[in-house]
Design a protein around this motif. Sequence first.
Motif, PDB file in Angstrom:
ATOM      1  N   MET A 151      -6.297   0.830  14.861  1.00  0.00           N
ATOM      2  CA  MET A 151      -5.220  -0.169  14.937  1.00  0.00           C
ATOM      3  C   MET A 151      -5.625  -1.385  15.792  1.00  0.00           C
ATOM      4  O   MET A 151      -5.445  -2.528  15.385  1.00  0.00           O
ATOM      5  CB  MET A 151      -3.990   0.499  15.583  1.00  0.00           C
ATOM      6  N   ILE A 198      -3.356 -13.496   1.641  1.00  0.00           N
ATOM      7  CA  ILE A 198      -3.822 -12.325   0.882  1.00  0.00           C
ATOM      8  C   ILE A 198      -4.545 -11.352   1.822  1.00  0.00           C
ATOM      9  O   ILE A 198      -4.304 -10.141   1.797  1.00  0.00           O
ATOM     10  CB  ILE A 198      -4.818 -12.749  -0.230  1.00  0.00           C
ATOM     11  N   PRO A 210      -2.436  -8.819   4.745  1.00  0.00           N
ATOM     12  CA  PRO A 210      -1.805  -7.582   4.245  1.00  0.00           C
ATOM     13  C   PRO A 210      -2.822  -6.622   3.624  1.00  0.00           C
ATOM     14  O   PRO A 210      -2.717  -5.406   3.811  1.00  0.00           O
ATOM     15  CB  PRO A 210      -0.819  -8.085   3.180  1.00  0.00           C
ATOM     16  N   MET A 261      -3.417  -2.771   4.888  1.00  0.00           N
ATOM     17  CA  MET A 261      -3.206  -1.635   3.972  1.00  0.00           C
ATOM     18  C   MET A 261      -4.499  -0.836   3.806  1.00  0.00           C
ATOM     19  O   MET A 261      -4.475   0.397   3.797  1.00  0.00           O
ATOM     20  CB  MET A 261      -2.689  -2.136   2.618  1.00  0.00           C
ATOM     21  N   TYR A 311      -4.855   1.263   6.817  1.00  0.00           N
ATOM     22  CA  TYR A 311      -3.926   2.392   6.879  1.00  0.00           C
ATOM     23  C   TYR A 311      -4.305   3.475   5.875  1.00  0.00           C
ATOM     24  O   TYR A 311      -4.295   4.664   6.199  1.00  0.00           O
ATOM     25  CB  TYR A 311      -2.506   1.902   6.614  1.00  0.00           C
ATOM     26  N   PHE A 312      -4.630   3.093   4.649  1.00  0.00           N
ATOM     27  CA  PHE A 312      -4.830   4.085   3.573  1.00  0.00           C
ATOM     28  C   PHE A 312      -6.291   4.508   3.407  1.00  0.00           C
ATOM     29  O   PHE A 312      -6.556   5.536   2.790  1.00  0.00           O
ATOM     30  CB  PHE A 312      -4.315   3.536   2.237  1.00  0.00           C
ATOM     31  N   GLN A 319     -12.329 -10.127   0.570  1.00  0.00           N
ATOM     32  CA  GLN A 319     -10.909 -10.010   0.222  1.00  0.00           C
ATOM     33  C   GLN A 319     -10.702  -9.032  -0.928  1.00  0.00           C
ATOM     34  O   GLN A 319      -9.778  -8.202  -0.894  1.00  0.00           O
ATOM     35  CB  GLN A 319     -10.425 -11.399  -0.191  1.00  0.00           C
ATOM     36  N   LEU A 329      -8.579  -5.558  -1.009  1.00  0.00           N
ATOM     37  CA  LEU A 329      -7.438  -5.446  -1.907  1.00  0.00           C
ATOM     38  C   LEU A 329      -7.604  -4.254  -2.853  1.00  0.00           C
ATOM     39  O   LEU A 329      -6.643  -3.488  -3.081  1.00  0.00           O
ATOM     40  CB  LEU A 329      -7.290  -6.759  -2.682  1.00  0.00           C
ATOM     41  N   ALA A 343      -7.029  -1.171  -0.903  1.00  0.00           N
ATOM     42  CA  ALA A 343      -5.601  -1.003  -0.603  1.00  0.00           C
ATOM     43  C   ALA A 343      -4.867  -0.397  -1.789  1.00  0.00           C
ATOM     44  O   ALA A 343      -4.053   0.528  -1.628  1.00  0.00           O
ATOM     45  CB  ALA A 343      -4.984  -2.353  -0.234  1.00  0.00           C
ATOM     46  N   VAL A 344      -5.142  -0.907  -2.983  1.00  0.00           N
ATOM     47  CA  VAL A 344      -4.413  -0.404  -4.149  1.00  0.00           C
ATOM     48  C   VAL A 344      -4.858   1.019  -4.479  1.00  0.00           C
ATOM     49  O   VAL A 344      -4.020   1.899  -4.747  1.00  0.00           O
ATOM     50  CB  VAL A 344      -4.525  -1.373  -5.355  1.00  0.00           C
ATOM     51  N   SER A 376      -3.456   3.369  -1.679  1.00  0.00           N
ATOM     52  CA  SER A 376      -2.008   3.600  -1.705  1.00  0.00           C
ATOM     53  C   SER A 376      -1.596   4.389  -2.948  1.00  0.00           C
ATOM     54  O   SER A 376      -0.706   5.239  -2.877  1.00  0.00           O
ATOM     55  CB  SER A 376      -1.245   2.264  -1.612  1.00  0.00           C
ATOM     56  N   VAL A 377      -2.242   4.153  -4.078  1.00  0.00           N
ATOM     57  CA  VAL A 377      -1.921   4.929  -5.286  1.00  0.00           C
ATOM     58  C   VAL A 377      -2.319   6.393  -5.094  1.00  0.00           C
ATOM     59  O   VAL A 377      -1.553   7.303  -5.433  1.00  0.00           O
ATOM     60  CB  VAL A 377      -2.614   4.325  -6.534  1.00  0.00           C
ATOM     61  N   SER A 421      -2.550   8.008  -2.254  1.00  0.00           N
ATOM     62  CA  SER A 421      -1.629   8.597  -1.286  1.00  0.00           C
ATOM     63  C   SER A 421      -0.276   8.892  -1.942  1.00  0.00           C
ATOM     64  O   SER A 421       0.363   9.904  -1.659  1.00  0.00           O
ATOM     65  CB  SER A 421      -1.463   7.635  -0.107  1.00  0.00           C
ATOM     66  N   ILE A 428       2.003  -0.376  -2.862  1.00  0.00           N
ATOM     67  CA  ILE A 428       1.557  -0.595  -4.249  1.00  0.00           C
ATOM     68  C   ILE A 428       2.111  -1.922  -4.773  1.00  0.00           C
ATOM     69  O   ILE A 428       1.372  -2.721  -5.360  1.00  0.00           O
ATOM     70  CB  ILE A 428       1.981   0.600  -5.148  1.00  0.00           C
ATOM     71  N   SER A 471       0.301  -4.766  -3.129  1.00  0.00           N
ATOM     72  CA  SER A 471      -1.024  -4.957  -3.730  1.00  0.00           C
ATOM     73  C   SER A 471      -0.927  -5.672  -5.072  1.00  0.00           C
ATOM     74  O   SER A 471      -1.728  -6.574  -5.367  1.00  0.00           O
ATOM     75  CB  SER A 471      -1.717  -3.607  -3.929  1.00  0.00           C
ATOM     76  N   LEU A 501      -0.251  -9.311  -4.488  1.00  0.00           N
ATOM     77  CA  LEU A 501      -1.436 -10.007  -3.982  1.00  0.00           C
ATOM     78  C   LEU A 501      -2.459 -10.208  -5.101  1.00  0.00           C
ATOM     79  O   LEU A 501      -3.080 -11.276  -5.198  1.00  0.00           O
ATOM     80  CB  LEU A 501      -2.060  -9.225  -2.825  1.00  0.00           C
TER      81      LEU A 501
END
Lengths: 128, 128, 128
Positions: free
Chosen positions: B1, B58, B61, B65, B68-69, B111, B115, B118-119, B122-123, B125, C6, C9, C12
């Motif tokens: 963090m 962009i 975030p 993410m 985090y993921f 970037q 990104l 992140a996607v 998160s998907v 998870s 999600i 993302s 973005l």
Amino acid sequence: MESLAIVTSLALMQAVYFALQVGGARQKHGITAPKSSGSDEFERHNRVHQNTMEQLTILLPAMWMFGYFVHPQWAAGIGLVFVFSRVMYRRAYLKDPSTRGRAFGVGFIAQAVLLIGAVVGSVMSWMG
Amino acid sequence: MESLAIVTSLALMQAVYFALQVGGARQKHGITAPKSSGSDEFERHNRVHQNTMEQLTILLPAMWMFGYFVHPQWAAGIGLVFVFSRVMYRRAYLKDPSTRGRAFGVGFIAQAVLLIGAVVGSVMSWMG
Amino acid sequence: MESLAIVTSLALMQAVYFALQVGGARQKHGITAPKSSGSDEFERHNRVHQNTMEQLTILLPAMWMFGYFVHPQWAAGIGLVFVFSRVMYRRAYLKDPSTRGRAFGVGFIAQAVLLIGAVVGSVMSWMG
């Protein structure tokens, strides 16, 4: 946390209000999209909005990091100073753009304090 | 963090520095508000700043993410690559805008990696 | 949380796609940097992108606060409405800018609902 969310919401609502003013000035002066120049008054509204969006992109992450690493209520309070400074900035800019410096300065200092606090707080937390 | 917060602070301070350079070029070339054209050098500073703000909207975030993921230190490291790419981007753009492609590309890849991570993260998870 | 990440993302990636379209229109019409005018088609792509970035600066914090204080899945669902509204907004703007109002309105309402929910939710949480 709640205080940061409330100030964030206020800042976002202010930005939406500024955006609606740009739309209004666009219609009033007949600036048809995609043009974004041709009327000094429209350009003032547009610049107030654009500058506020640029500031928010810095301010919001800085305020939340200051709130997390330093102090949430102080972060929210300084964020509130920024929101008020934008009321003054807009008033000055629309009246006479050359007088915008002072209100800009107040908002800039609020932003700088939040950003410096965020970097000091996160580095100190990182170093344990 | 903490590493994400430190890189975020660095990116925000860089953006503030770019904004101050726009203000300086505005004064140097006598571009009075609300105008934002009329000098090629001013427009270069202005475009460097604007493009960096767009990228940050962009990047930040996506980096958080990814952090985090997927992995916080990797997120911060890739974010740092972005910050360095913007030093090069600015240098190239101010010297000759047609040479900005390479530095832009490095930042764009940073970037994109954040990104995509992140996607995917998160998907995955979300699917448990 | 995952649903918010999600949708964030997706929003973005959509913005990156719009940015790439601006770059393509820039090359197609020979608009050399730092210029950002001179072709109506380029300016349409540019305005679609810029307006979407402005909206995202409001939408993303509002969606996450709504998700935290009110309901995460509803926040994500309303955020998804925004992303779809931007597909329509872009289509309308590129065809005929004067027809962009309806798609803009749908996205604006999604944004307003998220922002109002965020402020009501955070104030109610603050008041205990």
